[in-house]
Design a protein around this motif. Structure first.
Motif, PDB file in Angstrom:
ATOM      1  N   ALA A   1     -10.509   2.577  -7.877  1.00 20.42           N
ATOM      2  CA  ALA A   1     -10.560   3.154  -6.202  1.00 20.42           C
ATOM      3  C   ALA A   1      -9.278   3.767  -6.249  1.00 20.42           C
ATOM      4  O   ALA A   1      -8.150   3.398  -6.581  1.00 20.42           O
ATOM      5  N   TYR A   2      -9.204   5.056  -5.660  1.00 21.34           N
ATOM      6  CA  TYR A   2      -8.114   5.928  -5.746  1.00 21.34           C
ATOM      7  C   TYR A   2      -8.236   7.073  -4.343  1.00 21.34           C
ATOM      8  O   TYR A   2      -9.446   7.233  -4.100  1.00 21.34           O
ATOM      9  N   ALA A   3      -7.064   7.281  -4.042  1.00 20.30           N
ATOM     10  CA  ALA A   3      -6.805   8.599  -3.420  1.00 20.30           C
ATOM     11  C   ALA A   3      -5.908   9.174  -4.365  1.00 20.30           C
ATOM     12  O   ALA A   3      -5.065   8.799  -4.647  1.00 20.30           O
TER      13      ALA A   3
ATOM     14  N   MET B   1       0.815  -1.046  -0.201  1.00 18.66           N
ATOM     15  CA  MET B   1       0.028   0.022   0.014  1.00 18.66           C
ATOM     16  C   MET B   1       0.787   1.183  -0.078  1.00 18.66           C
ATOM     17  O   MET B   1       2.002   1.409   0.970  1.00 18.66           O
TER      18      MET B   1
ATOM     19  N   ASP C   1     -13.317   5.200  -2.546  1.00 18.38           N
ATOM     20  CA  ASP C   1     -12.916   3.865  -1.863  1.00 18.38           C
ATOM     21  C   ASP C   1     -11.396   3.450  -1.262  1.00 18.38           C
ATOM     22  O   ASP C   1     -11.090   2.733  -1.119  1.00 18.38           O
ATOM     23  N   SER C   2     -10.767   4.787  -1.167  1.00 20.72           N
ATOM     24  CA  SER C   2      -9.633   4.735  -0.494  1.00 20.72           C
ATOM     25  C   SER C   2      -9.343   5.700   0.598  1.00 20.72           C
ATOM     26  O   SER C   2     -10.020   6.845   0.494  1.00 20.72           O
TER      27      SER C   2
ATOM     28  N   HIS D   1      -1.045   9.280  -6.330  1.00 12.70           N
ATOM     29  CA  HIS D   1      -2.322   8.319  -6.487  1.00 12.70           C
ATOM     30  C   HIS D   1      -2.124   7.283  -5.740  1.00 12.70           C
ATOM     31  O   HIS D   1      -1.048   6.513  -5.913  1.00 12.70           O
ATOM     32  N   ASN D   2      -2.898   6.673  -4.706  1.00  9.69           N
ATOM     33  CA  ASN D   2      -2.992   5.473  -4.309  1.00  9.69           C
ATOM     34  C   ASN D   2      -4.202   4.739  -4.899  1.00  9.69           C
ATOM     35  O   ASN D   2      -5.331   5.248  -4.657  1.00  9.69           O
ATOM     36  N   GLY D   3      -4.029   3.654  -5.302  1.00  6.96           N
ATOM     37  CA  GLY D   3      -5.092   2.560  -5.920  1.00  6.96           C
ATOM     38  C   GLY D   3      -4.705   2.666  -7.588  1.00  6.96           C
ATOM     39  O   GLY D   3      -3.615   2.483  -8.101  1.00  6.96           O
TER      40      GLY D   3
ATOM     41  N   ARG E   1     -10.826  11.524  -2.870  1.00  8.92           N
ATOM     42  CA  ARG E   1     -10.819  10.008  -2.379  1.00  8.92           C
ATOM     43  C   ARG E   1     -12.106   9.187  -3.092  1.00  8.92           C
ATOM     44  O   ARG E   1     -13.115   9.921  -3.142  1.00  8.92           O
TER      45      ARG E   1
END
Ligand code: GLU
Length: 185
Positions: free
Chosen positions: A159-161, A1, A179-180, A100-102, A177
């Protein structure tokens, strides 16, 4: 993650971003990077490997001046761990930077669309599509950066932040955001 962090305020951003990323190291990552607005343009520094590699590169933040920035520790899903695939990912003009996370599920079709419009890509990431698509709407539709981000969000799936900064809007960070998790403080 991965971990994402942004800062806007009165202090120098780069050391604060590095400190934030250090707090997120426990999540695991393969590369790290920051983008800071220096008063004229976005300065981007990123490197494969430990956060210490990035920190050494920018002298613990002392090498980059500015009070607005975003940072990232990456856990690669699209594109190998490498300097160029590290975040922030930057738009063609260099004026928009994204962390970006996801995962962007439909990145391939969006990338094909942008390439048909003549947009060159430099990384293998799904994230670069976000930076380039925001700039596409920003320039083609002549809208503000927030509206351009909104138009991009209506096209991307997954799904992202996201943390987004634009050199033309040096007094704002756009945080998104879906779903993150993402925390504002
Ligand atoms: N999917 C993005 C990439 O591969 C972000 C991965 C992450 O969450 O760190 O660059």
């Amino acid at each position: 993650m991965c971990g994402i962090v942004g800062f806007i305020g009165k202090e120098e951003a780069a050391p604060i971003l590095l400190d934030g990323l250090a707090r997120l190291e426990y999540r695991g990552y393969d590369s790290a990077g920051v983008a800071v607005f220096d008063g004229k343009r976005l300065k981007v520094a990123k490197a494969k490997g430990r956060l210490q590699v990035l920190s050494d590169m920018i002298q613990a933040g002392a090498a980059i001046h500015g009070t607005l920035g975003i940072g990232h520790t990456r856990w690669a899903t699209h594109g190998a761990p490498s300097d160029v695939n590290s975040h922030p990912q930057v738009s063609r003009s260099g004026r928009i930077a994204v962390v970006h996370n996801g995962i962007i599920e439909n990145y391939a079709e969006l990338k094909a669309f942008l390439q048909e419009q003549g947009v060159p890509f430099t990384s293998d990431t799904d994230t670069e599509v976000v930076a380039q698509l925001i700039e596409y709407f920003y320039e083609t539709d002549q809208v503000g950066i927030l509206e351009a981000v909104g138009r991009c969000l209506r096209r991307i799936e997954g799904a992202y932040a996201l943390g987004i900064i634009c050199a033309d809007a040096p007094d704002e960070i756009i945080a998104v955001r879906k779903d993150s998790p993402l925390i504002l403080g």
